[in-house]
Design an enzyme around this catalytic site. Structure first.
Site, PDB file in Angstrom:
ATOM      1  N   CYS A 157     -33.030  43.005 -15.289  1.00 57.02           N
ATOM      2  CA  CYS A 157     -32.614  41.465 -15.162  1.00 57.02           C
ATOM      3  C   CYS A 157     -34.133  41.037 -14.518  1.00 57.02           C
ATOM      4  O   CYS A 157     -34.474  41.501 -13.557  1.00 57.02           O
ATOM      5  CB  CYS A 157     -31.688  41.371 -14.076  1.00 57.02           C
ATOM      6  SG  CYS A 157     -31.583  39.822 -13.690  1.00 57.02           S
ATOM      7  N   SER A 181     -36.408  41.430  -9.942  1.00 57.97           N
ATOM      8  CA  SER A 181     -36.715  39.948  -9.682  1.00 57.97           C
ATOM      9  C   SER A 181     -38.040  39.664  -9.455  1.00 57.97           C
ATOM     10  O   SER A 181     -38.596  38.341  -9.418  1.00 57.97           O
ATOM     11  CB  SER A 181     -35.930  39.526  -8.442  1.00 57.97           C
ATOM     12  OG  SER A 181     -36.098  40.135  -7.297  1.00 57.97           O
ATOM     13  N   ASP A 230     -35.256  51.824  -8.651  1.00 59.04           N
ATOM     14  CA  ASP A 230     -35.882  51.789  -7.529  1.00 59.04           C
ATOM     15  C   ASP A 230     -35.011  52.289  -6.455  1.00 59.04           C
ATOM     16  O   ASP A 230     -33.880  51.817  -6.201  1.00 59.04           O
ATOM     17  CB  ASP A 230     -36.303  50.312  -7.140  1.00 59.04           C
ATOM     18  CG  ASP A 230     -37.484  49.873  -8.108  1.00 59.04           C
ATOM     19  OD1 ASP A 230     -38.063  50.541  -8.741  1.00 59.04           O
ATOM     20  OD2 ASP A 230     -37.599  48.756  -8.330  1.00 59.04           O
ATOM     21  N   PHE A 264     -41.279  45.305  -2.948  1.00 56.86           N
ATOM     22  CA  PHE A 264     -41.226  45.421  -4.416  1.00 56.86           C
ATOM     23  C   PHE A 264     -42.242  46.401  -5.039  1.00 56.86           C
ATOM     24  O   PHE A 264     -43.364  46.595  -4.223  1.00 56.86           O
ATOM     25  CB  PHE A 264     -41.505  44.236  -5.267  1.00 56.86           C
ATOM     26  CG  PHE A 264     -40.406  43.108  -4.898  1.00 56.86           C
ATOM     27  CD1 PHE A 264     -39.335  43.184  -5.504  1.00 56.86           C
ATOM     28  CD2 PHE A 264     -40.738  42.271  -3.733  1.00 56.86           C
ATOM     29  CE1 PHE A 264     -38.308  42.058  -5.281  1.00 56.86           C
ATOM     30  CE2 PHE A 264     -39.829  41.250  -3.559  1.00 56.86           C
ATOM     31  CZ  PHE A 264     -38.811  41.217  -4.196  1.00 56.86           C
ATOM     32  N   CYS A 299     -27.866  34.282 -12.716  1.00 57.75           N
ATOM     33  CA  CYS A 299     -27.701  34.505 -14.317  1.00 57.75           C
ATOM     34  C   CYS A 299     -26.515  35.657 -14.269  1.00 57.75           C
ATOM     35  O   CYS A 299     -26.018  35.760 -13.264  1.00 57.75           O
ATOM     36  CB  CYS A 299     -28.817  35.367 -14.523  1.00 57.75           C
ATOM     37  SG  CYS A 299     -29.426  36.732 -13.624  1.00 57.75           S
ATOM     38  N   ASP A 344     -38.499  53.504  -3.212  1.00 60.31           N
ATOM     39  CA  ASP A 344     -38.392  51.980  -3.249  1.00 60.31           C
ATOM     40  C   ASP A 344     -39.130  51.270  -2.350  1.00 60.31           C
ATOM     41  O   ASP A 344     -39.456  51.982  -1.435  1.00 60.31           O
ATOM     42  CB  ASP A 344     -36.916  51.717  -2.916  1.00 60.31           C
ATOM     43  CG  ASP A 344     -36.636  50.366  -3.258  1.00 60.31           C
ATOM     44  OD1 ASP A 344     -37.218  49.367  -3.811  1.00 60.31           O
ATOM     45  OD2 ASP A 344     -35.347  49.945  -2.777  1.00 60.31           O
ATOM     46  N   ASP A 347     -29.701  53.342 -11.409  1.00 61.25           N
ATOM     47  CA  ASP A 347     -30.435  52.101 -10.874  1.00 61.25           C
ATOM     48  C   ASP A 347     -31.804  52.970 -10.730  1.00 61.25           C
ATOM     49  O   ASP A 347     -31.991  54.175 -10.982  1.00 61.25           O
ATOM     50  CB  ASP A 347     -30.048  51.905  -9.422  1.00 61.25           C
ATOM     51  CG  ASP A 347     -30.873  50.702  -8.862  1.00 61.25           C
ATOM     52  OD1 ASP A 347     -31.283  49.954  -9.467  1.00 61.25           O
ATOM     53  OD2 ASP A 347     -31.345  51.078  -7.633  1.00 61.25           O
TER      54      ASP A 347
END
Length: 185
Positions: free
Chosen positions: A93, A57, A13, A23, A101, A19, A11
């Site tokens: 994504c 996102s 973040d 965001f 999704c 992180d 992964d």
């Protein structure tokens, strides 16, 4: 298994970089966690390729665009290269949860794409994340799952419900050292 098939999936973040609940929206906000890039270099030196699987996102939310995401990844790749590391691919994504999704973790679509692209065996490919969704996506396809306690990792561990067999590490460096040591046992 050939050396071309050795892969570790990370992964982004909270695993590679700091992180933020707000965001990571700009290259300036992308800051590597201590030791994470060196851990990638160490895995590379042992013959492992690195793929990143990341929910982003912020794109779907309009917080940043593709050019900005690409600039973050250029910075990440340059920073890794500066310490002798290489990230072979970034799968992401761009959708929000409302999009429903198949690529947004905890669904395994991103990892399925990585399996197809790299022709790997999930059973011998670790997935490293700091959030339950990272681990759930990996476990759904039979990947060994590894939780790091950076990013959201401590909260994830405290909440419980980790996939069976999940190994816990202080950070990406600790994962790399433990994982590589386990190969020589």
């Amino acid at each position: 298994m050939t050396s071309g098939k050795k892969l570790v999936i990370l992964d982004r973040d909270g695993v590679i970089n700091v992180d933020s609940d707000a965001f990571i929206k700009t290259p300036d906000e992308w800051v590597p966690l201590p030791g994470s890039l060196e851990a990638i270099a160490r895995l590379n030196q042992a013959g492992y390729r690195i793929a990143v699987a990341s929910n982003q996102s912020g794109i779907g939310r309009g917080l940043f665009d593709m050019a900005t995401l690409n600039a973050m990844h250029v910075k990440m790749n340059r920073a890794a290269a500066a310490v002798g590391g290489r990230i072979d691919a970034v799968f992401f994504c761009p959708h929000t949860a409302e999009d429903q999704c198949e690529c947004r973790k905890p669904k395994p679509g991103l990892l399925q794409s990585i399996i197809e692209r790299f022709e790997i065996d999930p059973a011998s490919t670790p997935v490293v994340g700091d959030a339950l969704r990272d681990l759930q996506a990996g476990a759904a396809l039979g990947f060994p799952t590894h939780l790091v306690l950076t990013g959201k990792g401590k909260k994830t561990l405290a909440a419980g419900g980790l996939p069976e067999g999940t190994k816990v590490h202080d950070d990406l460096k600790a994962f790399a050292l433990t994982f590589l040591a386990s190969l020589s046992e």
